[in-house]
Write a protein that holds these residues in place. Structure first.
Motif, mmCIF file in Angstrom:
data_model
loop_
_atom_site.group_PDB
_atom_site.id
_atom_site.type_symbol
_atom_site.label_atom_id
_atom_site.label_comp_id
_atom_site.label_asym_id
_atom_site.label_seq_id
_atom_site.Cartn_x
_atom_site.Cartn_y
_atom_site.Cartn_z
ATOM 1 N N GLY A 88 0.959 -1.193 -0.209
ATOM 2 C CA GLY A 88 -0.057 0.008 -0.013
ATOM 3 C C GLY A 88 0.680 0.677 -0.224
ATOM 4 O O GLY A 88 1.842 1.428 0.669
ATOM 5 N N MET A 90 0.255 5.539 0.600
ATOM 6 C CA MET A 90 -0.332 6.485 0.877
ATOM 7 C C MET A 90 0.260 7.931 1.427
ATOM 8 O O MET A 90 0.300 9.047 1.833
ATOM 9 C CB MET A 90 -0.681 6.629 2.379
ATOM 10 C CG MET A 90 -2.042 7.567 3.475
ATOM 11 S SD MET A 90 -2.440 7.103 4.503
ATOM 12 C CE MET A 90 -0.408 7.720 5.771
ATOM 13 N N VAL A 106 -1.799 5.382 -5.682
ATOM 14 C CA VAL A 106 -2.112 4.973 -4.639
ATOM 15 C C VAL A 106 -3.035 3.409 -5.105
ATOM 16 O O VAL A 106 -3.099 2.201 -3.984
ATOM 17 C CB VAL A 106 -2.919 5.800 -3.909
ATOM 18 C CG1 VAL A 106 -3.597 5.342 -3.013
ATOM 19 C CG2 VAL A 106 -2.294 7.166 -3.333
ATOM 20 N N SER A 110 -2.207 0.187 -3.830
ATOM 21 C CA SER A 110 -3.364 -0.510 -2.381
ATOM 22 C C SER A 110 -3.939 -1.778 -2.018
ATOM 23 O O SER A 110 -5.015 -2.160 -1.253
ATOM 24 C CB SER A 110 -3.633 0.739 -1.610
ATOM 25 O OG SER A 110 -2.466 1.500 -1.241
ATOM 26 N N ASN A 148 -6.952 11.663 4.544
ATOM 27 C CA ASN A 148 -6.613 9.941 3.328
ATOM 28 C C ASN A 148 -7.524 9.611 2.882
ATOM 29 O O ASN A 148 -7.912 8.070 2.581
ATOM 30 C CB ASN A 148 -5.738 9.452 4.817
ATOM 31 C CG ASN A 148 -7.133 8.822 5.534
ATOM 32 O OD1 ASN A 148 -8.282 8.688 5.754
ATOM 33 N ND2 ASN A 148 -5.695 7.526 6.328
ATOM 34 N N TYR A 151 -6.456 6.959 -0.145
ATOM 35 C CA TYR A 151 -6.545 6.119 0.491
ATOM 36 C C TYR A 151 -6.911 5.187 1.180
ATOM 37 O O TYR A 151 -6.749 3.600 1.125
ATOM 38 C CB TYR A 151 -5.105 6.893 1.539
ATOM 39 C CG TYR A 151 -4.327 5.188 2.468
ATOM 40 C CD1 TYR A 151 -3.601 4.254 1.735
ATOM 41 C CD2 TYR A 151 -4.428 5.225 3.799
ATOM 42 C CE1 TYR A 151 -3.486 3.280 2.576
ATOM 43 C CE2 TYR A 151 -4.011 3.960 4.125
ATOM 44 C CZ TYR A 151 -3.420 3.023 4.195
ATOM 45 O OH TYR A 151 -3.208 1.886 4.574
ATOM 46 N N LYS A 155 -8.301 1.564 0.535
ATOM 47 C CA LYS A 155 -8.174 0.186 1.044
ATOM 48 C C LYS A 155 -10.231 -0.320 1.302
ATOM 49 O O LYS A 155 -9.919 -1.596 1.246
ATOM 50 C CB LYS A 155 -7.695 1.166 2.060
ATOM 51 C CG LYS A 155 -6.333 0.319 2.878
ATOM 52 C CD LYS A 155 -5.521 -0.387 2.373
ATOM 53 C CE LYS A 155 -3.997 -0.918 2.551
ATOM 54 N NZ LYS A 155 -3.195 -1.750 2.269
#
Length: 245
Positions: A88, A90, A106, A110, A148, A151, A155
């Motif tokens: 991943g 970030m 990203v 990720s 964030n 990111y 996820k």
């Protein structure tokens, strides 16, 4: 039965701790990442800790050409094939705001890169009727936050993918554990302001191993993040958009 663990993103702090744990159980370990010098050194360390074998293999989530040699190396071993995904990236949200082109990297690091790798690995796990996938997501994927959210969205996508993969592999005896760490003492979190309740990587690795042994579906680590995120998810959107949590 022999166990082979493919560890993607093997140079991260959490992956190192997890690699040491499975090495001490006598597993074959494939350490996958981009820094080959670092990985080769780690392979020597894992062999000394009891791994049946430990080998460094190149992996780049943005380069699908690196995927097949890793899977072929795992297939060279008898027994169950397992995979642990720690990859991943970030960048600071402000950097992404200034250059939206960073979003592609990203998402590849990720979500889409790991998903493509696991999609290629899944038929081989089904053929061997077992094995475990550990997918390390983040509590950031539970709700979009101003600090964030790119990111976090990647996820969140990975978590949904893992849920579907769990449904698929369960039918052939395999299993998928989704791991949602809170703040962990890693290179990704160094220097970030506002961190609290920061866990050591060894604690995360310990929790992951317990989840694998008990065939848990989803875990938060440390455990109290389940309740923290329950509170955060319950905040009404009209209030949440005014907060900087």
């Amino acid at each position: 039965m022999n166990q082979t663990w493919i560890i993607l993103g093997a140079t991260s702090s959490m992956a190192r701790a997890f690699g040491r744990a499975v090495a001490e159980q006598g597993a074959h370990v494939l350490l996958a990442g981009r820094d080959m010098d670092d990985l080769n050194g780690a392979a020597v360390d894992l062999t000394a800790r009891g791994a049946a074998s430990a080998k460094a293999v190149r992996f780049d989530a943005r380069d699908a050409a690196t995927f097949t040699p890793i899977i072929e190396a795992a297939l060279a071993q008898d027994g169950m094939i397992n995979a642990a995904v720690f990859v991943g990236s970030m960048p600071e949200q402000s950097a992404i705001d200034a250059d939206p082109g960073l979003i592609d990297g990203v998402v590849a690091d990720s979500y889409t890169g790991p998903a493509k790798f696991l999609q290629a690995l899944a038929p081989h796990m089904e053929a061997r009727a077992g094995g475990t996938v550990v997918g390390v997501g983040s509590v950031a994927g539970d709700r979009g936050r101003i600090g964030n959210y790119v990111y976090g969205s990647a996820k969140a996508g990975l978590a949904t993918y893992l849920s579907g993969l769990r449904n698929r592999l369960t039918r052939s005896g395999g299993h998928v554990v989704t791991v949602k760490p809170g703040f962990v003492d890693t290179a990704m979190t160094w220097g970030i302001e506002g961190m609290f309740l920061v866990a050591p990587p060894s604690k995360v690795a310990e929790d992951i191993l317990k989840a694998v042994e008990k065939r848990k579906d989803v875990i938060y680590t440390p455990f109290f993040w389940r309740y923290i995120m329950l509170i955060i998810r319950s905040i009404p959107e009209r209030l949440f958009k005014k907060l900087s949590v």
